[in-house]
Design a protein around this motif. Sequence first.
Motif, PDB file in Angstrom:
ATOM      1  N   ASN A  55      13.297  19.737   7.783  1.00 22.34           N
ATOM      2  CA  ASN A  55      12.535  18.910   6.848  1.00 22.34           C
ATOM      3  C   ASN A  55      11.175  18.572   7.418  1.00 22.34           C
ATOM      4  OD1 ASN A  55      14.587  18.595   4.852  1.00 22.34           O
ATOM      5  ND2 ASN A  55      15.674  17.394   6.388  1.00 22.34           N
ATOM      6  N   ILE A  56      10.181  18.470   6.518  1.00 23.03           N
ATOM      7  CA  ILE A  56       8.830  18.178   6.975  1.00 23.03           C
ATOM      8  C   ILE A  56       8.521  16.696   6.784  1.00 23.03           C
ATOM      9  CG2 ILE A  56       7.536  18.656   4.834  1.00 23.03           C
ATOM     10  CD1 ILE A  56       5.736  20.409   6.796  1.00 23.03           C
ATOM     11  N   LEU A  57       9.157  16.076   5.799  1.00 19.39           N
ATOM     12  CA  LEU A  57       8.929  14.648   5.512  1.00 19.39           C
ATOM     13  C   LEU A  57      10.253  13.945   5.264  1.00 19.39           C
ATOM     14  CD1 LEU A  57       5.980  14.079   3.033  1.00 19.39           C
ATOM     15  CD2 LEU A  57       6.194  13.275   5.372  1.00 19.39           C
ATOM     16  N   ARG A  58      10.337  12.683   5.704  1.00 11.78           N
ATOM     17  CA  ARG A  58      11.523  11.885   5.403  1.00 11.78           C
ATOM     18  C   ARG A  58      11.047  10.572   4.809  1.00 11.78           C
ATOM     19  NH1 ARG A  58      16.861  10.939   7.052  1.00 11.78           N
ATOM     20  NH2 ARG A  58      17.276   8.707   7.139  1.00 11.78           N
ATOM     21  N   THR A  59      11.359  10.342   3.544  1.00  9.46           N
ATOM     22  CA  THR A  59      10.927   9.134   2.856  1.00  9.46           C
ATOM     23  C   THR A  59      12.103   8.174   2.751  1.00  9.46           C
ATOM     24  OG1 THR A  59       9.606  10.619   1.511  1.00  9.46           O
ATOM     25  CG2 THR A  59       9.632   8.317   0.860  1.00  9.46           C
ATOM     26  N   GLU A  60      11.920   6.958   3.288  1.00  9.74           N
ATOM     27  CA  GLU A  60      12.963   5.955   3.153  1.00  9.74           C
ATOM     28  C   GLU A  60      12.460   4.851   2.251  1.00  9.74           C
ATOM     29  OE1 GLU A  60      15.183   4.729   6.806  1.00  9.74           O
ATOM     30  OE2 GLU A  60      14.117   6.482   7.586  1.00  9.74           O
ATOM     31  N   GLY A  61      13.082   4.688   1.122  1.00  9.91           N
ATOM     32  CA  GLY A  61      12.638   3.671   0.168  1.00  9.91           C
ATOM     33  C   GLY A  61      13.782   2.792  -0.270  1.00  9.91           C
ATOM     34  N   VAL A  62      13.531   2.004  -1.334  1.00  8.87           N
ATOM     35  CA  VAL A  62      14.553   1.104  -1.852  1.00  8.87           C
ATOM     36  C   VAL A  62      15.685   1.912  -2.469  1.00  8.87           C
ATOM     37  CG1 VAL A  62      14.886  -1.000  -3.188  1.00  8.87           C
ATOM     38  CG2 VAL A  62      12.600  -0.383  -2.420  1.00  8.87           C
ATOM     39  N   GLU A  63      15.320   3.053  -3.070  1.00  6.41           N
ATOM     40  CA  GLU A  63      16.345   3.842  -3.760  1.00  6.41           C
ATOM     41  C   GLU A  63      17.079   4.778  -2.814  1.00  6.41           C
ATOM     42  OE1 GLU A  63      13.004   5.590  -5.539  1.00  6.41           O
ATOM     43  OE2 GLU A  63      12.449   3.535  -5.091  1.00  6.41           O
ATOM     44  N   ASP A 117       7.457  -2.200   6.266  1.00  4.71           N
ATOM     45  CA  ASP A 117       8.755  -2.518   6.854  1.00  4.71           C
ATOM     46  C   ASP A 117       9.777  -2.902   5.782  1.00  4.71           C
ATOM     47  OD1 ASP A 117       8.294  -2.052   9.542  1.00  4.71           O
ATOM     48  OD2 ASP A 117       7.079  -3.879   9.684  1.00  4.71           O
ATOM     49  N   GLY A 118      10.911  -2.204   5.786  1.00  6.48           N
ATOM     50  CA  GLY A 118      11.986  -2.537   4.867  1.00  6.48           C
ATOM     51  C   GLY A 118      11.811  -1.961   3.487  1.00  6.48           C
ATOM     52  N   LEU A 119      10.580  -1.997   2.975  1.00  3.67           N
ATOM     53  CA  LEU A 119      10.357  -1.515   1.607  1.00  3.67           C
ATOM     54  C   LEU A 119      10.328   0.008   1.557  1.00  3.67           C
ATOM     55  CD1 LEU A 119       7.730  -3.819  -0.120  1.00  3.67           C
ATOM     56  CD2 LEU A 119       9.967  -3.132  -0.977  1.00  3.67           C
ATOM     57  N   MET A 120       9.445   0.570   2.361  1.00  2.38           N
ATOM     58  CA  MET A 120       9.245   2.005   2.244  1.00  2.38           C
ATOM     59  C   MET A 120       8.623   2.537   3.526  1.00  2.38           C
ATOM     60  SD  MET A 120       7.947   4.114  -0.798  1.00  2.38           S
ATOM     61  CE  MET A 120       8.458   5.792  -0.724  1.00  2.38           C
ATOM     62  N   SER A 121       9.091   3.668   3.985  1.00  2.00           N
ATOM     63  CA  SER A 121       8.442   4.276   5.147  1.00  2.00           C
ATOM     64  C   SER A 121       8.573   5.795   5.077  1.00  2.00           C
ATOM     65  CB  SER A 121       9.041   3.741   6.456  1.00  2.00           C
ATOM     66  OG  SER A 121      10.351   4.218   6.592  1.00  2.00           O
ATOM     67  N   ILE A 122       7.538   6.476   5.552  1.00  3.94           N
ATOM     68  CA  ILE A 122       7.553   7.933   5.600  1.00  3.94           C
ATOM     69  C   ILE A 122       7.447   8.355   7.057  1.00  3.94           C
ATOM     70  CG2 ILE A 122       6.269  10.012   5.002  1.00  3.94           C
ATOM     71  CD1 ILE A 122       5.478   8.748   2.419  1.00  3.94           C
TER      72      ILE A 122
END
Lengths: 212, 64
Positions: free
Chosen positions: A71-79, A169-174
Amino acid sequence: MPEYQHFSPVLIAKNQSITSCPVCNGLSPNSESHCAACDSALHSRMPASLQRTIALLITACFLYVPANVFNILRTEGVEGSMEKTIVGSIIMFMDQGSYVLALIVFTASIIVPTGKIAALSWLCICAITPRWSQPLSNTRLYRLTELFGRWSMIDVFVVALLSSLVQLDGLMSITPGAAVMAFAGVVIATMLATMSFDTRLIWDLWEKNNER
Amino acid sequence: MAEVFLISAFISMVKVLSLADLELEIGFWSYILFAITLSVAINSIDKLQSWRTVYKLVTNKAAV
């Protein structure tokens, strides 16, 4: 008839015991080891040019596999979290309807690296087997690979920008994935391969063909 | 590399646009102008001519 015949009396510097400087294009006698004007090292032909180019091309081929598999990107969000490969991010752009961006990313991260590896391999093959060599078109091919090489850095820059911008922080991070390092390695290896290929090798074969 | 960085800035802006509102300020516009003028400047240098000048200064005679 070969297309380069109309400017026939071409003098090859090596036969005149002259070496041209790679930096300032000044001419020096073969006996000099450094250029008189800019003091850069002189070689009539770059030492081990083909070996270096082929070794770097093989490295680029090996690195291209993890660059596309991981993987090139990892998006961590609320969903929840989402991971994307290079091809995955192109498909995401297509789904969003931004076809221009999909085309740019597709060109920069798939066509340019594979095209560069193919073009340089072809130049190396031509430098070994004179039968297929077409000096003028090969020189144009080399100029193209030199011109478009750095544009494949787009993907690396995008990941660097996004992962530094989106850190809430907590909301969204890439965060960058493992493929980024491999892909940057591909770009760097192909750029070094382009630099280590000596264009004068193209024209040596032309001379050899004419002697026959 | 500046123009490559500019294109990747465009792409990441489009990506961020789906998450947040973006407002472009003067730094962005001046970076665009910087990238354009830098690449034009690099392309308009006459390398041979400048090395000839260096050679003249170093050896104190005209280049052959």
